[in-house]
Design an enzyme around this catalytic site. Structure first.
Site, short mmCIF file in Angstrom:
data_model
loop_
_atom_site.label_atom_id
_atom_site.label_comp_id
_atom_site.label_asym_id
_atom_site.label_seq_id
_atom_site.Cartn_x
_atom_site.Cartn_y
_atom_site.Cartn_z
N ASP A 1 76.23 74.42 60.60
CA ASP A 1 77.40 74.79 59.80
C ASP A 1 78.59 73.97 60.29
OD1 ASP A 1 79.10 76.04 58.08
OD2 ASP A 1 79.05 78.00 59.07
N ASP B 1 78.52 71.71 53.40
CA ASP B 1 78.83 71.82 54.83
C ASP B 1 77.82 72.62 55.65
OD1 ASP B 1 79.48 74.23 53.68
OD2 ASP B 1 81.35 74.49 54.78
N GLU B 2 76.67 72.98 55.08
CA GLU B 2 75.68 73.69 55.89
C GLU B 2 74.27 73.44 55.37
OE1 GLU B 2 75.66 78.00 55.75
OE2 GLU B 2 76.75 77.99 53.86
#
Length: 352
Positions: A8, A103-104
């Site tokens: 993350d 983003d993850e």
């Protein structure tokens, strides 16, 4: 041995902006629209989060929480470019990757030292992009995602199988995957507030009240998650929508925006080689009511002019505009992907 890493990125959009502008480092910033433009917070730096600023809240609410908040406009292309680079870093260590967002992502590894892999990925991201991430390591997806949130920002947390129940027991039920505000309220009404409460609850009663989800919650509460890494799926739709800074009653302006959205969507699908069959327009009016209208082509198209023309047709012929427009959205779906044959419906009557 099989391990799942959940990676993350830390305040991804905001961190990129702080990286690229030294004047923003250490300051509370928000990536999103300005308060006087009906903006929404897309991302908040950790300095802003101290004041309670969170993503998805209105920019006006964020500004009330932090008077010296700095607003930075969204730069989608820059974040997408960084995300693609990070995805390439992941591929150095595993090809079993399930992206969740820009983003993850989950990464699956076998018979390797998960801590070494996690540290190596963090090191590569920091060295090559000057960004940080938090990593959770466990034997399934639920626990890996839970672990990545336990030491943020820039941390690594590993949950071993023998400590699962001890870690889960004291946590609030909102930490369980799939438990949102409504489900939490229902569970509270049943006397369930912590994961330990579920661990010790009668499963048959949970199933009676929540159906299949009750059984899933019991499994998650015990640290059991059999979901597989799914890999990167093809998009089902591509869209563009924006809330206007003031309510619009100028229909010519709406047509100009539809052309603008069409060009943006076209540039995104043409790079991927997709063809589209369905075009959809979404309107939100000044009273917050929402209408959507669609048109499906007989055969898939990949031309900008087709998208522009059909968008104008939908707006002019399928809506009865009597209110000012607050939000306009345009999307395409029902894709034909590269190398995928298109199924054509034959009109058999024409053959007889």
């Amino acid at each position: 041995m099989r391990y799942i890493l959940h990676i993350d990125m830390d305040a991804f959009f905001a961190s990129i902006e702080q990286r690229d502008n030294p004047n923003l480092k250490g300051k509370p910033i928000v990536v999103g629209g300005k308060p006087d433009k009906r903006g929404v917070v897309c991302a908040a730096s950790y300095e802003a989060r101290v004041f309670g600023v969170k993503s998805a809240m209105s920019s006006k609410a964020a500004e009330r929480l932090c008077r010296n908040l700095i607003f930075v406009p969204v730069n989608k292309n820059k974040y997408k470019k960084a995300s693609n680079y990070i995805r390439d870093i992941f591929k150095r260590y595993s090809l079993n990757i399930e992206p969740l967002s820009l983003d993850e992502a989950y990464i699956e590894i076998f018979d390797e030292d998960p801590m070494y892999i996690a540290k190596s990925i963090k090191k590569d991201i920091k060295k090559e992009l000057n960004l940080t991430c938090s990593v959770g390591i466990a034997h399934n997806k639920f626990l890996a995602k839970l672990a990545s949130d336990m030491d943020k920002p820039n941390g690594i947390t590993m949950i071993n199988e023998e400590e699962v129940l001890d870690i889960l027991s004291p946590l609030p039920i909102r930490k369980l995957w799939g438990v949102g505000p409504k489900t939490a309220k229902l569970l509270n009404s049943m006397g369930i507030y912590t994961i330990n409460d579920i661990q010790n609850y009668d499963e048959s009663v949970l199933v009676d009240r929540l159906g299949k989800k009750g059984r899933e919650l019991m499994m998650f509460a015990k640290g059991i998650d059999n979901r597989k890494i799914e890999g990167e799926s093809l998009p089902q739709s591509i869209s563009e929508e924006n809330t206007f800074s003031y309510d619009i009653d100028n229909l010519e302006y709406i047509h100009e925006k539809l052309d603008e959205y069409s060009e943006d969507i076209y540039n995104r699908i043409i790079k991927k080689g997709y063809k589209y069959k369905t075009i959809t327009i979404k309107l939100k009016y000044d009273d917050f009511s929402i209408e959507t209208r669609s048109y499906t082509l007989e055969s898939a198209a990949d031309k900008l002019e087709t998208l522009k023309n059909i968008s104008s047709y939908i707006f002019d012929n399928k809506f009865h505009i009597e209110k000012k427009i607050r939000l306009l959205g345009l999307g395409v779906s029902n894709f034909i992907y590269p190398n995928e044959p298109e199924q054509i419906k034959l009109n058999l009557d024409s053959y007889f």
